[in-house]
Write a protein that holds these residues in place. Structure first.
Motif, PDB file in Angstrom:
ATOM      1  N   ARG A  18     -20.539  67.138 -88.231  1.00  0.00           N
ATOM      2  CA  ARG A  18     -20.742  68.563 -87.987  1.00  0.00           C
ATOM      3  C   ARG A  18     -19.765  69.349 -88.859  1.00  0.00           C
ATOM      4  O   ARG A  18     -18.584  69.039 -88.898  1.00  0.00           O
ATOM      5  N   LYS A  19     -20.286  70.361 -89.543  1.00  0.00           N
ATOM      6  CA  LYS A  19     -19.473  71.178 -90.447  1.00  0.00           C
ATOM      7  C   LYS A  19     -19.674  72.651 -90.117  1.00  0.00           C
ATOM      8  O   LYS A  19     -20.575  73.018 -89.381  1.00  0.00           O
ATOM      9  N   ARG A  20     -18.830  73.488 -90.706  1.00  0.00           N
ATOM     10  CA  ARG A  20     -18.927  74.932 -90.531  1.00  0.00           C
ATOM     11  C   ARG A  20     -18.844  75.595 -91.906  1.00  0.00           C
ATOM     12  O   ARG A  20     -17.945  75.310 -92.682  1.00  0.00           O
ATOM     13  N   SER A  21     -19.803  76.473 -92.199  1.00  0.00           N
ATOM     14  CA  SER A  21     -19.817  77.161 -93.490  1.00  0.00           C
ATOM     15  C   SER A  21     -18.749  78.245 -93.526  1.00  0.00           C
ATOM     16  O   SER A  21     -18.158  78.602 -92.504  1.00  0.00           O
ATOM     17  N   SER A  22     -18.533  78.806 -94.708  1.00  0.00           N
ATOM     18  CA  SER A  22     -17.551  79.880 -94.854  1.00  0.00           C
ATOM     19  C   SER A  22     -17.963  81.127 -94.071  1.00  0.00           C
ATOM     20  O   SER A  22     -17.123  81.963 -93.745  1.00  0.00           O
ATOM     21  N   LYS A  23     -19.253  81.241 -93.752  1.00  0.00           N
ATOM     22  CA  LYS A  23     -19.745  82.366 -92.950  1.00  0.00           C
ATOM     23  C   LYS A  23     -19.702  82.079 -91.455  1.00  0.00           C
ATOM     24  O   LYS A  23     -20.101  82.904 -90.644  1.00  0.00           O
ATOM     25  N   GLY A  24     -19.230  80.873 -91.083  1.00  0.00           N
ATOM     26  CA  GLY A  24     -19.084  80.520 -89.674  1.00  0.00           C
ATOM     27  C   GLY A  24     -20.285  79.831 -89.068  1.00  0.00           C
ATOM     28  O   GLY A  24     -20.288  79.553 -87.872  1.00  0.00           O
ATOM     29  N   ASN A  25     -21.303  79.509 -89.862  1.00  0.00           N
ATOM     30  CA  ASN A  25     -22.494  78.834 -89.340  1.00  0.00           C
ATOM     31  C   ASN A  25     -22.273  77.327 -89.306  1.00  0.00           C
ATOM     32  O   ASN A  25     -21.800  76.737 -90.273  1.00  0.00           O
ATOM     33  N   GLU A  26     -22.629  76.700 -88.182  1.00  0.00           N
ATOM     34  CA  GLU A  26     -22.521  75.254 -88.067  1.00  0.00           C
ATOM     35  C   GLU A  26     -23.763  74.588 -88.653  1.00  0.00           C
ATOM     36  O   GLU A  26     -24.857  75.131 -88.588  1.00  0.00           O
ATOM     37  N   TYR A  27     -23.557  73.389 -89.196  1.00  0.00           N
ATOM     38  CA  TYR A  27     -24.657  72.597 -89.737  1.00  0.00           C
ATOM     39  C   TYR A  27     -24.249  71.132 -89.707  1.00  0.00           C
ATOM     40  O   TYR A  27     -23.096  70.799 -89.404  1.00  0.00           O
ATOM     41  N   LEU A  28     -25.188  70.248 -90.008  1.00  0.00           N
ATOM     42  CA  LEU A  28     -24.927  68.816 -90.016  1.00  0.00           C
ATOM     43  C   LEU A  28     -25.084  68.249 -91.420  1.00  0.00           C
ATOM     44  O   LEU A  28     -25.972  68.672 -92.163  1.00  0.00           O
ATOM     45  N   ILE A  29     -24.255  67.288 -91.743  1.00  0.00           N
ATOM     46  CA  ILE A  29     -24.434  66.442 -92.908  1.00  0.00           C
ATOM     47  C   ILE A  29     -24.797  65.067 -92.351  1.00  0.00           C
ATOM     48  O   ILE A  29     -24.033  64.477 -91.576  1.00  0.00           O
ATOM     49  N   VAL A  30     -25.989  64.586 -92.700  1.00  0.00           N
ATOM     50  CA  VAL A  30     -26.502  63.319 -92.184  1.00  0.00           C
ATOM     51  C   VAL A  30     -26.422  62.281 -93.303  1.00  0.00           C
ATOM     52  O   VAL A  30     -26.980  62.475 -94.376  1.00  0.00           O
ATOM     53  N   ARG A  31     -25.721  61.178 -93.032  1.00  0.00           N
ATOM     54  CA  ARG A  31     -25.606  60.097 -94.004  1.00  0.00           C
ATOM     55  C   ARG A  31     -26.732  59.089 -93.764  1.00  0.00           C
ATOM     56  O   ARG A  31     -26.965  58.675 -92.625  1.00  0.00           O
ATOM     57  N   ILE A  32     -27.412  58.702 -94.855  1.00  0.00           N
ATOM     58  CA  ILE A  32     -28.538  57.770 -94.743  1.00  0.00           C
ATOM     59  C   ILE A  32     -28.436  56.692 -95.823  1.00  0.00           C
ATOM     60  O   ILE A  32     -27.776  56.881 -96.838  1.00  0.00           O
ATOM     61  N   ASP A  33     -29.084  55.563 -95.567  1.00  0.00           N
ATOM     62  CA  ASP A  33     -29.289  54.512 -96.562  1.00  0.00           C
ATOM     63  C   ASP A  33     -30.790  54.354 -96.755  1.00  0.00           C
ATOM     64  O   ASP A  33     -31.542  54.366 -95.779  1.00  0.00           O
ATOM     65  N   ASP A  34     -31.203  54.163 -98.010  1.00  0.00           N
ATOM     66  CA  ASP A  34     -32.616  53.896 -98.257  1.00  0.00           C
ATOM     67  C   ASP A  34     -32.849  52.385 -98.265  1.00  0.00           C
ATOM     68  O   ASP A  34     -31.952  51.604 -97.958  1.00  0.00           O
ATOM     69  N   MET A  35     -34.057  51.958 -98.613  1.00  0.00           N
ATOM     70  CA  MET A  35     -34.411  50.540 -98.574  1.00  0.00           C
ATOM     71  C   MET A  35     -33.586  49.711 -99.551  1.00  0.00           C
ATOM     72  O   MET A  35     -33.432  48.507 -99.372  1.00  0.00           O
ATOM     73  N   ARG A  36     -33.029  50.347-100.591  1.00  0.00           N
ATOM     74  CA  ARG A  36     -32.189  49.637-101.562  1.00  0.00           C
ATOM     75  C   ARG A  36     -30.752  49.529-101.103  1.00  0.00           C
ATOM     76  O   ARG A  36     -29.932  48.888-101.743  1.00  0.00           O
ATOM     77  N   GLY A  37     -30.419  50.226-100.021  1.00  0.00           N
ATOM     78  CA  GLY A  37     -29.037  50.264 -99.555  1.00  0.00           C
ATOM     79  C   GLY A  37     -28.236  51.379-100.191  1.00  0.00           C
ATOM     80  O   GLY A  37     -27.020  51.443-100.027  1.00  0.00           O
ATOM     81  N   LYS A  38     -28.893  52.276-100.912  1.00  0.00           N
ATOM     82  CA  LYS A  38     -28.213  53.401-101.563  1.00  0.00           C
ATOM     83  C   LYS A  38     -27.917  54.492-100.541  1.00  0.00           C
ATOM     84  O   LYS A  38     -28.793  54.905 -99.778  1.00  0.00           O
ATOM     85  N   ARG A  39     -26.692  54.962-100.518  1.00  0.00           N
ATOM     86  CA  ARG A  39     -26.240  55.988 -99.577  1.00  0.00           C
ATOM     87  C   ARG A  39     -26.516  57.379-100.124  1.00  0.00           C
ATOM     88  O   ARG A  39     -26.317  57.643-101.301  1.00  0.00           O
ATOM     89  N   SER A  40     -26.995  58.272 -99.262  1.00  0.00           N
ATOM     90  CA  SER A  40     -27.217  59.679 -99.600  1.00  0.00           C
ATOM     91  C   SER A  40     -26.804  60.527 -98.414  1.00  0.00           C
ATOM     92  O   SER A  40     -26.620  60.025 -97.302  1.00  0.00           O
ATOM     93  N   GLU A  41     -26.690  61.827 -98.653  1.00  0.00           N
ATOM     94  CA  GLU A  41     -26.381  62.782 -97.594  1.00  0.00           C
ATOM     95  C   GLU A  41     -27.428  63.877 -97.596  1.00  0.00           C
ATOM     96  O   GLU A  41     -27.837  64.356 -98.659  1.00  0.00           O
ATOM     97  N   LEU A  42     -27.871  64.252 -96.390  1.00  0.00           N
ATOM     98  CA  LEU A  42     -28.859  65.310 -96.214  1.00  0.00           C
ATOM     99  C   LEU A  42     -28.254  66.437 -95.392  1.00  0.00           C
ATOM    100  O   LEU A  42     -27.381  66.211 -94.557  1.00  0.00           O
ATOM    101  N   PHE A  43     -28.747  67.631 -95.600  1.00  0.00           N
ATOM    102  CA  PHE A  43     -28.295  68.841 -94.910  1.00  0.00           C
ATOM    103  C   PHE A  43     -29.282  69.184 -93.804  1.00  0.00           C
ATOM    104  O   PHE A  43     -30.494  69.231 -94.036  1.00  0.00           O
TER     105      PHE A  43
END
Length: 84
Positions: A18-43
């Motif tokens: 869970r993160k907070r923007s400079s404007k005070g809005n909360e959001y999530l950064i979701v960490r995922i792995d694909d079928m190759r095992g490659k890590r990515s982050e989604l908003f």
């Protein structure tokens, strides 16, 4: 500018933060792995979805991808957890 919707299938959730923007809005950064095992982050702007992003949960993400000369984003539109 590129503006597309896509599906990321058979993805494994590795956690979220869970993160907070400079404007005070909360959001999530979701960490995922694909079928190759490659890590990515989604908003995800909807912090209520945190309950769905548990470790090792598999599913399909529907995402919105926007790319222009100044920035790029890949925002989660919806998560479809795999049953079982």
């Amino acid at each position: 500018m590129i503006d597309i919707n896509a599906k990321l299938e058979n993805v494994i959730v590795r956690g979220h933060e869970r993160k907070r923007s400079s404007k005070g809005n909360e959001y999530l950064i979701v960490r995922i792995d694909d079928m190759r095992g490659k890590r990515s982050e989604l908003f995800d702007p909807d912090v209520e979805n945190a309950q769905y992003y548990t470790m090792d949960r598999r599913g399909t993400f529907e995402v919105e991808v926007k790319i222009n000369p100044k920035y790029q984003t890949m925002r989660i539109v919806r998560f479809y957890p795999q049953e079982g």
